[in-house]
Each structure stands twice: as C-alpha cells, then as structure tokens.
Design an enzyme around this catalytic site. Structure first.
Site, PDB file in Angstrom:
ATOM      1  N   GLY A   7      22.974  10.553 -25.022  1.00 15.69           N
ATOM      2  CA  GLY A   7      22.854   9.480 -24.047  1.00 15.69           C
ATOM      3  C   GLY A   7      21.444   9.030 -23.754  1.00 15.69           C
ATOM      4  O   GLY A   7      21.170   8.502 -22.674  1.00 15.69           O
ATOM      5  N   HIS A 104      22.726   0.466 -33.594  1.00 11.37           N
ATOM      6  CA  HIS A 104      22.908   1.260 -34.813  1.00 11.37           C
ATOM      7  C   HIS A 104      21.525   1.613 -35.362  1.00 11.37           C
ATOM      8  O   HIS A 104      20.645   0.752 -35.442  1.00 11.37           O
ATOM      9  CB  HIS A 104      23.698   0.458 -35.850  1.00 11.37           C
ATOM     10  CG  HIS A 104      23.908   1.233 -37.122  1.00 11.37           C
ATOM     11  ND1 HIS A 104      24.842   2.246 -37.222  1.00 11.37           N
ATOM     12  CD2 HIS A 104      23.288   1.167 -38.326  1.00 11.37           C
ATOM     13  CE1 HIS A 104      24.778   2.761 -38.441  1.00 11.37           C
ATOM     14  NE2 HIS A 104      23.849   2.131 -39.130  1.00 11.37           N
ATOM     15  N   ASP A 140      29.759  -1.916 -37.964  1.00  8.67           N
ATOM     16  CA  ASP A 140      28.316  -2.202 -37.933  1.00  8.67           C
ATOM     17  C   ASP A 140      28.008  -3.572 -38.543  1.00  8.67           C
ATOM     18  O   ASP A 140      26.910  -3.794 -39.059  1.00  8.67           O
ATOM     19  CB  ASP A 140      27.518  -1.099 -38.665  1.00  8.67           C
ATOM     20  CG  ASP A 140      27.708   0.263 -38.014  1.00  8.67           C
ATOM     21  OD1 ASP A 140      27.853   0.310 -36.777  1.00  8.67           O
ATOM     22  OD2 ASP A 140      27.708   1.279 -38.737  1.00  8.67           O
ATOM     23  N   GLU A 169      14.560   2.147 -30.250  1.00 11.99           N
ATOM     24  CA  GLU A 169      15.885   1.845 -29.685  1.00 11.99           C
ATOM     25  C   GLU A 169      15.776   1.658 -28.177  1.00 11.99           C
ATOM     26  O   GLU A 169      16.389   0.767 -27.590  1.00 11.99           O
ATOM     27  CB  GLU A 169      16.868   2.981 -29.975  1.00 11.99           C
ATOM     28  CG  GLU A 169      17.252   3.103 -31.432  1.00 11.99           C
ATOM     29  CD  GLU A 169      18.379   4.101 -31.670  1.00 11.99           C
ATOM     30  OE1 GLU A 169      19.129   4.409 -30.732  1.00 11.99           O
ATOM     31  OE2 GLU A 169      18.495   4.573 -32.803  1.00 11.99           O
TER      32      GLU A 169
HETATM   33  C1  GRF Z   1      21.377   6.348 -31.572  1.00 10.59           C
HETATM   34  O1  GRF Z   1      20.565   6.602 -32.672  1.00 10.59           O
HETATM   35  C2  GRF Z   1      22.164   5.094 -31.762  1.00 10.59           C
HETATM   36  O2  GRF Z   1      21.496   4.144 -32.535  1.00 10.59           O
HETATM   37  C3  GRF Z   1      23.371   5.593 -32.519  1.00 10.59           C
HETATM   38  O3  GRF Z   1      23.657   6.846 -31.978  1.00 10.59           O
HETATM   39  C4  GRF Z   1      22.473   7.406 -31.441  1.00 10.59           C
HETATM   40  C5  GRF Z   1      22.762   7.739 -30.013  1.00 10.59           C
HETATM   41  O4  GRF Z   1      21.695   8.418 -29.432  1.00 10.59           O
HETATM   42  N1  GRF Z   1      24.464   4.664 -32.431  1.00 10.59           N
HETATM   43  P1  GRF Z   1      21.686   8.662 -27.866  1.00 10.59           P
HETATM   44  O5  GRF Z   1      22.984   9.391 -27.526  1.00 10.59           O
HETATM   45  O6  GRF Z   1      21.597   7.335 -27.199  1.00 10.59           O
HETATM   46  O7  GRF Z   1      20.498   9.519 -27.631  1.00 10.59           O
END
Ligand code: GRF
Length: 212
Positions: A7, A104, A140, A169
């Site tokens: 998360g 993603h 995706d 991200e």
């Molecule tokens: C992230 O790398 C996201 O891109 C992918 O799953 C991962 C989740 O990471 N879909 P987190 O749980 O938000 O740390």
C-alpha cells in the site's frame, strides 16, 4: 482504493489527499486480503477499511458483485487500484464507467502483466518506469494518462529497480488523481482526455538517478 499488499501508493495518495487545498481525499481502502499491510496502514490514518475475501464467495462473479457494492457504498468519484492483484470483471467496471484508474510498474505498452522489473533487466533496457492508466477489460491496456520514467543503472537488480520505480509511482499517481478530482481528466470512448484534449500519448515525468 483497492489494494492487495503493502500500500505504498495508497499512502502516497492518502498523504497527498490530506494536504491543504487537495482536490481529493482517500475515502476508503478495500482489499481482497485481510492481511494486506496497507489495510492496517490506512486504518492507522483513520481511513475506513474493509476486506472482502474471494474464498467467501461461490464464484468470481459473486465476489465481484460484493466488491462493487462495498466500493459503491462509499460513493467514490474515482476508484484507484494500487497493487490490487485481481482482474476486475466487466460487471465491476460497468458500475464505475470510466472511473477506475490503475498504476502498473512499466512503461506500457511494454511489459504488461507480471514481473516487469525482471523482464526489463533481461531485455537490457536503459529506461524503465510506471504508467497510470484507466482500466478497461484489456489487461494493463486501458488509456494511459501519465508515465514516470527512471533510468536502469549498472548493477541494478529487480529490487533496486522496483525501489526506484516506486519513487516515481508516488509522484505520478497523486498527479493523475488530482487531475481527475479537479475535473481536468476523464475517460471517454476508450480515450483519456486531459483539459478537453485527447491524450495521444501519456504525459511524461522523468526521475533522475539521484531521485530529483
Ligand atoms: C506497484 O508497483 C504498482 O505499480 C503495482 O503494484 C505495486 C504496488 O505497490 N500495480 P504498493 O502496494 O503500492 O506499495
């Protein structure tokens, strides 16, 4: 939000949503896994949480219906997936048409599906990253909104690369959700529109090796 794991993207969005002047806030965090670390982290921030376990339902449709109802009960203007490890059915998506975003960890359309970091290293790519996209029935494959790009450095392993991708991200997801909350971003006719114009290509954000 829907999560299955740690998360960290959920926390990035929750924290961005708590800043003064934010156009959005995270109203609830749901998971298919009661033990997802992100659920406890969300609860610690005072965000309503719930776990809905697939195994408590006779088949996938019943689970998806229950999940859609649980999400809809919070009346979200957007459903953000972050590390949610299940493919949502057309019925679920139909409840929130054009209102589901995902992140993603690859520069889509490269490396959809599992294990993109390993595949990037095997291919010897010089650059990697993450994509925020609207969710459609194509895995995706929905309209991309914004991509964060990071370099692949000599000596990187999948963990180092994943760590660098996570940093970008955490920048691009709040950006995209903020655009949506401000009424600037929408999904129409299978296309992403920003400020009224169809995005022919996703917006690009570059993170340097030093994280700047
Ligand atoms: C992230 O790398 C996201 O891109 C992918 O799953 C991962 C989740 O990471 N879909 P987190 O749980 O938000 O740390």
């Amino acid at each position: 939000m829907l999560i299955s794991g740690r998360g960290s993207n959920m926390l990035a969005l929750a924290n961005a949503g708590r800043r003064p002047g934010s156009a959005f806030h995270v109203c609830a965090v749901l998971s298919d896994r009661p033990d997802a670390a992100g659920l406890a982290a969300a609860a610690a921030l005072g965000i309503p949480t719930a776990a809905i376990r697939p195994r408590d339902f006779p088949h996938r449709d019943a689970f998806d219906r229950a999940l859609a109802a649980a999400v809809a009960a919070h009346h979200p203007s957007l459903v953000a997936l972050a590390g949610f490890m299940r493919i949502l059915s057309p019925e679920f998506l139909g409840v929130f048409p054009g209102r589901v975003l995902n992140i993603h960890p690859s520069l889509l359309p490269k490396y959809p599906g599992l294990d993109p970091h390993r595949r990037v290293l095997e291919a010897g790519d010089a650059e990697h990253g993450a994509t925020v996209h609207f969710v459609t029935e194509a895995l995706d494959g929905g309209p991309p909104v914004v991509q964060g790009r990071v370099p692949v450095l000599p000596g990187d392993d999948a963990a180092a690369l994943a760590h660098r991708v996570h940093s970008v991200e955490h920048r691009i997801y709040p950006m995209a959700v903020g655009w949506h909350a401000a009424g600037r971003l929408e999904c129409r006719n299978q296309g992403a529109y920003l400020d009224g114009s169809l995005l022919a290509a996703p917006r690009q954000v570059r993170l340097d090796a030093d994280g700047g």
